[in-house]
Design an enzyme around this catalytic site. Structure first.
Site, mmCIF file in Angstrom:
data_model
loop_
_atom_site.group_PDB
_atom_site.id
_atom_site.type_symbol
_atom_site.label_atom_id
_atom_site.label_comp_id
_atom_site.label_asym_id
_atom_site.label_seq_id
_atom_site.Cartn_x
_atom_site.Cartn_y
_atom_site.Cartn_z
ATOM 1 N N GLY A 1 0.802 -1.226 0.000
ATOM 2 C CA GLY A 1 0.000 0.000 0.000
ATOM 3 C C GLY A 1 0.830 1.269 0.000
ATOM 4 N N ASP B 1 -7.119 0.518 0.887
ATOM 5 C CA ASP B 1 -5.743 0.755 1.345
ATOM 6 C C ASP B 1 -5.607 2.152 1.958
ATOM 7 O OD1 ASP B 1 -5.254 -1.675 0.241
ATOM 8 O OD2 ASP B 1 -3.653 -1.025 -1.090
#
Ligand code: MEV
Length: 315
Positions: free
Chosen positions: A107, A151
């Protein structure tokens, strides 16, 4: 004047791929951060500086300049927007510093969008985390149209998050989990892995629907095990989840080797994210961290991560 903010990376504990077909996924933020520092400058320019590339554009240059590297566009977007809203006539320089390995499914680009948005808007007055998050997701969608926002949400909120297509929820659990993250160093494409799974589903509709039910049961059991902080049970469920990921074809010999190396001593081990490369996570505590690191180091790079409960941080 400078404004600095940081945001954490994330891992998927349970539910990757099956989440695309409606199963709930559990994610958590980890203690590896990206930090963005913005300042006004006396040049009529926007300058973004990072370890993996830099860009400089004149103020007033067109937004849709396709010569700009894709990964830089969200940062230019949030900077232009902050300049426009504030009426600031000077330029801005933003520096990004990251502890998160890029392109490994942790992420990093979402965390960068959250940190960059908070840092640059913070030059003109800090915005609440929800507003920063909304804007960071908009910025991310400039380059990943289909980004779910999961995310960025985990990064901005911190802690454990339960995510399904229509709902993102911060969980109350404050488990002090230790995870070893091992990097396969195999570059992967999330899109390709998602397409591979779609093809598997097309060819095996009945089996896949049973696998979704199995994954749902794993996620529900994991919620209970997290509640009790039962590491053995959480680890067992991670390994069960891994078997399903192997069955749908997103593991690789290198990922299998990492999972195999960690399985001897950790509570459980699995791919995190899309697979086809990227990282694995293994659940440990102080009794088995060193042995597990030792076995994993023979196969790839690895480091210990803890859950980050803070999320977005202004400095
Ligand atoms: C990728 O990090 C997670 C996947 O489930 C894809 C997605 O949810 O968009 C593989």
């Amino acid at each position: 004047m400078t404004s600095t903010a940081s945001a954490p990376a994330k891992v998927i504990l349970f539910g990757e791929h099956f989440v695309v077909y409606g199963v709930r996924a559990l994610l958590c933020a980890i203690d590896k951060r990206i930090t963005a520092t913005s300042k006004t400058i006396d040049e009529k320019k926007i300058r973004i500086i990072s370890e993996i590339g830099s860009v400089e554009v004149p103020l007033g240059s067109p937004e849709s300049d396709h010569r700009t590297a894709r990964f830089m566009r969200p940062f230019l977007y949030v900077t232009r927007r902050a300049l426009k809203e504030s009426g600031e006539k000077r330029g801005i320089e933003m520096k990004l510093e990251s502890e998160i390995p890029p392109g490994m499914g942790l992420g990093s680009s979402s965390a960068a969008c959250v940190a960059a948005t908070a840092s640059v808007t913070g030059l003109f007055g800090r915005k609440p985390a929800e507003e920063v998050l909304r804007r960071a997701i908009e910025a991310e969608r400039i380059i990943f149209e289909d980004a779910s926002g999961a995310d960025s949400s985990v990064s901005a909120l911190g802690g454990l998050v339960s995510y399904s297509k229509d709902r993102i929820e911060k969980m109350g659990s404050r488990n002090d989990l230790s995870l070893i993250i091992a990097n396969s160093r195999q570059v992967h494409s999330t899109r390709e892995e998602v397409l591979k799974v779609r093809e598997f589903k097309r060819k095996n509709e009945k089996l896949f629907s049973q696998m979704c039910a199995d994954e749902s049961a794993i996620v529900e059991a994991a919620l209970g095990a997290l509640e009790k902080n039962d590491l053995r049970e959480i680890g067992l469920l991670m390994s069960k989840n891994q078997k399903l990921l192997e069955k749908i074809g997103v593991s690789t010999p290198k990922l299998d080797a990492l999972v195999g190396a960690a399985s001897k001593t950790s509570y459980g081990s699995k791919i995190t994210g899309a697979g086809g490369g990227g990282c694995t996570i293994s659940l440990v505590d102080k009794t088995n961290t060193e042995q597990t690191l030792e076995s994993l180091r023979k196969v790839g790079d690895c480091f210990v991560a803890k859950i980050d409960f803070e999320g977005l941080r202004y400095l």
